[in-house]
Design a protein around this motif. Structure first.
Motif, mmCIF file in Angstrom:
data_model
loop_
_atom_site.group_PDB
_atom_site.id
_atom_site.type_symbol
_atom_site.label_atom_id
_atom_site.label_comp_id
_atom_site.label_asym_id
_atom_site.label_seq_id
_atom_site.Cartn_x
_atom_site.Cartn_y
_atom_site.Cartn_z
ATOM 1 N N LEU A 70 -34.358 -3.756 46.656
ATOM 2 C CA LEU A 70 -33.679 -3.417 45.396
ATOM 3 C C LEU A 70 -34.620 -2.714 44.426
ATOM 4 O O LEU A 70 -34.238 -1.732 43.770
ATOM 5 N N MET A 71 -35.844 -3.206 44.329
ATOM 6 C CA MET A 71 -36.811 -2.620 43.405
ATOM 7 C C MET A 71 -37.156 -1.189 43.817
ATOM 8 O O MET A 71 -37.127 -0.275 42.985
ATOM 9 N N TYR A 72 -37.466 -0.985 45.082
ATOM 10 C CA TYR A 72 -37.876 0.346 45.528
ATOM 11 C C TYR A 72 -36.731 1.358 45.489
ATOM 12 O O TYR A 72 -36.957 2.539 45.231
ATOM 13 N N ILE A 73 -35.504 0.916 45.740
ATOM 14 C CA ILE A 73 -34.357 1.818 45.606
ATOM 15 C C ILE A 73 -34.244 2.276 44.157
ATOM 16 O O ILE A 73 -34.014 3.456 43.879
ATOM 17 N N GLU A 74 -34.420 1.360 43.221
ATOM 18 C CA GLU A 74 -34.340 1.718 41.800
ATOM 19 C C GLU A 74 -35.501 2.627 41.396
ATOM 20 O O GLU A 74 -35.318 3.558 40.617
ATOM 21 N N VAL A 75 -36.700 2.380 41.929
ATOM 22 C CA VAL A 75 -37.842 3.260 41.655
ATOM 23 C C VAL A 75 -37.531 4.663 42.168
ATOM 24 O O VAL A 75 -37.783 5.659 41.470
ATOM 25 N N ALA A 76 -37.002 4.764 43.374
ATOM 26 C CA ALA A 76 -36.655 6.072 43.933
ATOM 27 C C ALA A 76 -35.643 6.787 43.047
ATOM 28 O O ALA A 76 -35.786 7.987 42.769
ATOM 29 N N LYS A 77 -34.645 6.062 42.567
ATOM 30 C CA LYS A 77 -33.641 6.664 41.683
ATOM 31 C C LYS A 77 -34.274 7.161 40.390
ATOM 32 O O LYS A 77 -33.883 8.201 39.858
ATOM 33 N N LYS A 78 -35.247 6.417 39.864
ATOM 34 C CA LYS A 78 -35.918 6.815 38.627
ATOM 35 C C LYS A 78 -36.688 8.121 38.791
ATOM 36 O O LYS A 78 -36.980 8.798 37.811
ATOM 37 N N PHE A 79 -37.029 8.459 40.025
ATOM 38 C CA PHE A 79 -37.729 9.708 40.301
ATOM 39 C C PHE A 79 -36.789 10.759 40.892
ATOM 40 O O PHE A 79 -37.246 11.769 41.433
ATOM 41 N N GLY A 80 -35.487 10.531 40.807
ATOM 42 C CA GLY A 80 -34.516 11.501 41.277
ATOM 43 C C GLY A 80 -34.317 11.526 42.778
ATOM 44 O O GLY A 80 -33.807 12.495 43.327
ATOM 45 N N LYS A 81 -34.711 10.474 43.453
ATOM 46 C CA LYS A 81 -34.561 10.384 44.909
ATOM 47 C C LYS A 81 -33.391 9.459 45.237
ATOM 48 O O LYS A 81 -32.901 8.726 44.391
ATOM 49 N N GLY A 82 -32.986 9.453 46.496
ATOM 50 C CA GLY A 82 -31.845 8.668 46.912
ATOM 51 C C GLY A 82 -32.205 7.300 47.475
ATOM 52 O O GLY A 82 -33.369 6.902 47.516
#
Length: 109
Positions: A70-82
């Motif tokens: 959950l944390m890494y998915i949210e980090v990826a989203k914060k950088f514009g990644k999926g």
């Protein structure tokens, strides 16, 4: 041969730390935080806009896997990644963290 493998391993570790350092700096966090255990989790949770008390969940088997995903998915989203990039950060962070740090991805927090 042993020395060569040690040098390759050291270069790999330096690459991962440098990528994480740049990722933290992009997110407005201190880059040196990547090398401090537990503090790097706190910074990562701050980047992901998750509660700091989630650090406790990293010490519980099975829960740590779920929280990490959950944390890494949210980090990826914060950088514009999926979501796929977030899964990559979870299971192959030694590859995906330098990609995130050295790419032109911008923090969108």
């Amino acid at each position: 041969m042993e020395t060569l493998l040690s040098l390759i391993y050291l270069a790999f570790i330096v690459l991962v730390i440098a990528g994480g350092w740049k990722m933290f700096v992009k997110a407005g966090k201190p880059g040196w935080g990547i090398i401090i255990p537990i503090y790097n989790l706190i910074l990562m949770l701050e980047i992901a806009d998750r509660p700091i008390w989630w650090v406790i969940l990293f010490f519980i088997p099975i829960a740590n896997l779920i929280v990490s995903i959950l944390m890494y998915i949210e980090v990826a989203k914060k950088f514009g990644k999926g979501v796929g990039f977030g899964i990559g950060l979870t299971f192959l962070s030694f590859i995906f963290m330098p990609i995130l740090g050295f790419s032109d991805a911008k923090f969108q927090g």
